[in-house]
Design an enzyme around this catalytic site. Sequence first.
Site, mmCIF file in Angstrom:
data_model
loop_
_atom_site.group_PDB
_atom_site.id
_atom_site.type_symbol
_atom_site.label_atom_id
_atom_site.label_comp_id
_atom_site.label_asym_id
_atom_site.label_seq_id
_atom_site.Cartn_x
_atom_site.Cartn_y
_atom_site.Cartn_z
ATOM 1 N N ASP A 114 13.637 30.178 19.166
ATOM 2 C CA ASP A 114 13.695 28.838 18.582
ATOM 3 C C ASP A 114 15.057 28.647 17.927
ATOM 4 O OD1 ASP A 114 12.820 26.255 17.406
ATOM 5 O OD2 ASP A 114 10.810 27.025 17.844
ATOM 6 N N SER A 148 4.568 22.935 22.302
ATOM 7 C CA SER A 148 5.390 23.939 21.615
ATOM 8 C C SER A 148 4.529 24.963 20.892
ATOM 9 C CB SER A 148 6.314 23.268 20.592
ATOM 10 O OG SER A 148 7.407 22.649 21.214
ATOM 11 N N HIS A 181 9.951 23.979 12.931
ATOM 12 C CA HIS A 181 9.493 24.171 14.311
ATOM 13 C C HIS A 181 9.423 25.662 14.631
ATOM 14 C CE1 HIS A 181 9.558 24.095 18.764
ATOM 15 N NE2 HIS A 181 8.959 22.930 18.628
#
Length: 540
Positions: A29, A268, A72
């Site tokens: 990521d 995701s 995220h």
Amino acid sequence: MKLSWTSIRDFLSIPKNGTGNGVKIAIIDEIFHSHPEIISNQNRNTFLVKTHTPNTAPIKLTKETQNNIGLHGLWTAAAAGGTGLLSNGIYAGTAPEADMYLIEAGKLNTMEDIETNIGNALVWVKENAARYGIRGVVLTIVGQRDTGLLPWQADPLRILCEELAHKGILVVVASGNNCELTSASVASPSVLAVGGVLLPENGEIQDAESFPGSRGLTFDAKWNPDILSPAMNVVLPFPFKSDEERLNHYSFMNDNLPPNYARQWGTSYAAPIVLGLAACIWQQYPNWSAEQVKTALVSNSVFHKNWDSLKAGLATGDVLKYGSNHCDRTIGISSYLRWKYWKEQPLPKKLDMLNSENHEVIDIILSLLPEKVSVEAINSLQKLLYHPSEKVRTVAITVLSTQPSIISSLDILHCLQDDSPNVKMGGLYALRFCPVFWEELTLALCTLINNENTDIRYNACKLAFEIKSKQFIKPLIDGLEEDARSKRIGTFGKRHLALELITGIEIARDPEWQEGEDPYSNRSINALLKIASKWKTLLT
């Protein structure tokens, strides 16, 4: 009445002793929040690897590590291996005791950033997986070159994914969140592409619905997705900085969750959930290969009429009952091995076989990628733009795009006007690398902005954003309402951004976007329809 949402592990019926203990997995990521649920503890180790810096040695992530950005990254890691620490273990990820290597790729703002930095992260995994014992890796980035209609060899990231898979590493990718696209990620032939379902309020699998993510058959005849897992109403840790931030979260007021958790959505998180489940399989069957684990996951997935449209099954904990006697699989010669074989052949042999109309012509052409095509091959490839096979025409323009200076505007126009969506995509791909023809071919691109094929439609709007011609304004506005009503949120976003850039006019979303908001909800779609109406008013 406030809702108490089922945890990932309970929904998938993962047994308590299935924790991924001792298995090493990698999550790629942009950056990772050093949240207590993903750091090292007495049951597992977590390492941070900064592949965007000169020093790429793994750093043990402990409670002394301080980094409060990278949500995220936190959520992808927590979906795979979060401990559920702040909920007494209830809202843990699928493999709470797996050792995690968090590969921090660095900024991902542009296509160049993504291909360079994600590429470096994948190279690190390729070069170091054996040294550190990493069995699988997940990445959840948006594909940059196309949306599945071009061969995987056109994309440097898909090439790296194939190389990793060939080395025996399980590569898991998100299928993408845009229902109008064949693939919004890097769905190369050998990866395990994960789509999603909506986790229902009652937590019962039979009541789950399909998540409106990407789906379709890629150029390489791979169906995307391969498998499904929760992609909506996924409860993950959320480090709220204040009560105000907590109250402003879209789902917080409706939920009865611990104070440091909130629902998230997206493939995701579906993808790392599956990687975590793979870690649980390796815990039980440590000698299984990546291909065996992949086969076990797909073969034991649960099909249901509610997600028939995705043509894939839901991964569940039942896979841990699979048994070591049922994991064998006969593997044919992969497209990766065919590609490698032809890359090793001398160019004169390849050209002779191209001119002889050999049945392996597609493999031969693709073996010229990703390098710039040689001068000796150009004439043969230009002739193949008129080949009767649409796949041959597609690969010919794709390979010629490595040398933009030798492509003519007539070559590109011929492809843009082809009946085949794959060849059209090849034309768009070539045009992106030939800005010298942008003005000349603007009208041709205008006709594709509202094409019936939604992959072409999306990519045409994406290219319009780069070209910035005022001739795009009307066709961009003309398709806004249809895209909103059809929930083509990715294409709508490209149109809206292109219009703002071209006109210099900004139209704010009303109501404003809230963290955690479902982009397919009535609230979200009505907001898009308001934007479409305002653009239409401006046009008239």
